[in-house]
Motif scaffolding. Structure first.
Motif, PDB file in Angstrom:
ATOM      1  N   MET A   1       0.859  -1.165   0.000  1.00 45.89           N
ATOM      2  CA  MET A   1       0.000   0.000   0.000  1.00 45.89           C
ATOM      3  C   MET A   1       0.899   1.218   0.000  1.00 45.89           C
ATOM      4  O   MET A   1       1.795   1.346   0.812  1.00 45.89           O
ATOM      5  N   GLY A   2       0.611   2.124  -0.898  1.00 47.50           N
ATOM      6  CA  GLY A   2       1.413   3.316  -0.981  1.00 47.50           C
ATOM      7  C   GLY A   2       1.073   4.322   0.104  1.00 47.50           C
ATOM      8  O   GLY A   2      -0.018   4.306   0.678  1.00 47.50           O
ATOM      9  N   ALA A  42     -14.014   4.564   3.674  1.00 48.36           N
ATOM     10  CA  ALA A  42     -12.578   4.597   3.957  1.00 48.36           C
ATOM     11  C   ALA A  42     -12.118   3.275   4.566  1.00 48.36           C
ATOM     12  O   ALA A  42     -11.049   2.764   4.224  1.00 48.36           O
ATOM     13  N   ASN A  43     -12.932   2.711   5.452  1.00 46.80           N
ATOM     14  CA  ASN A  43     -12.571   1.442   6.087  1.00 46.80           C
ATOM     15  C   ASN A  43     -12.538   0.298   5.073  1.00 46.80           C
ATOM     16  O   ASN A  43     -11.669  -0.567   5.149  1.00 46.80           O
ATOM     17  N   VAL A  44     -13.461   0.297   4.129  1.00 47.96           N
ATOM     18  CA  VAL A  44     -13.484  -0.734   3.096  1.00 47.96           C
ATOM     19  C   VAL A  44     -12.249  -0.605   2.203  1.00 47.96           C
ATOM     20  O   VAL A  44     -11.599  -1.608   1.879  1.00 47.96           O
ATOM     21  N   ASN A  50      -5.088  -3.581   2.653  1.00 52.29           N
ATOM     22  CA  ASN A  50      -4.433  -4.552   3.547  1.00 52.29           C
ATOM     23  C   ASN A  50      -4.368  -5.931   2.915  1.00 52.29           C
ATOM     24  O   ASN A  50      -3.366  -6.639   3.072  1.00 52.29           O
ATOM     25  N   VAL A  51      -5.419  -6.314   2.206  1.00 54.51           N
ATOM     26  CA  VAL A  51      -5.430  -7.608   1.510  1.00 54.51           C
ATOM     27  C   VAL A  51      -4.355  -7.596   0.417  1.00 54.51           C
ATOM     28  O   VAL A  51      -3.608  -8.575   0.274  1.00 54.51           O
ATOM     29  N   LYS A  52      -4.271  -6.509  -0.337  1.00 56.17           N
ATOM     30  CA  LYS A  52      -3.242  -6.430  -1.379  1.00 56.17           C
ATOM     31  C   LYS A  52      -1.853  -6.527  -0.773  1.00 56.17           C
ATOM     32  O   LYS A  52      -0.982  -7.205  -1.326  1.00 56.17           O
TER      33      LYS A  52
END
Length: 56
Positions: A1-2, A42-44, A50-52
């Motif tokens: 995640m960037g 935002a949470n989604v 996080n999955v990525k």
């Protein structure tokens, strides 16, 4: 995640919290709902990032 994604998601969540708080303070259900929707969005997005990250 960037880093940009993290900042963007945090900003969107903060915006949602602020809207919801303003809606609570003014007893404005529409503003409360918008704030909750922004926070949820935002949470989604954060969960997807996080999955990525976990798959890397």
């Amino acid at each position: 995640m960037g880093l940009g994604d993290k900042i963007s998601n945090a900003a969107e969540e903060a915006k949602g919290k602020a809207k919801k708080a303003a809606g609570d303070a003014t007893d404005n259900p529409r503003l409360q709902a918008e704030g909750q929707a922004d926070k949820s969005s935002a949470n989604v997005k954060q969960a997807g990032e996080n999955v990525k990250d976990a798959l890397k």
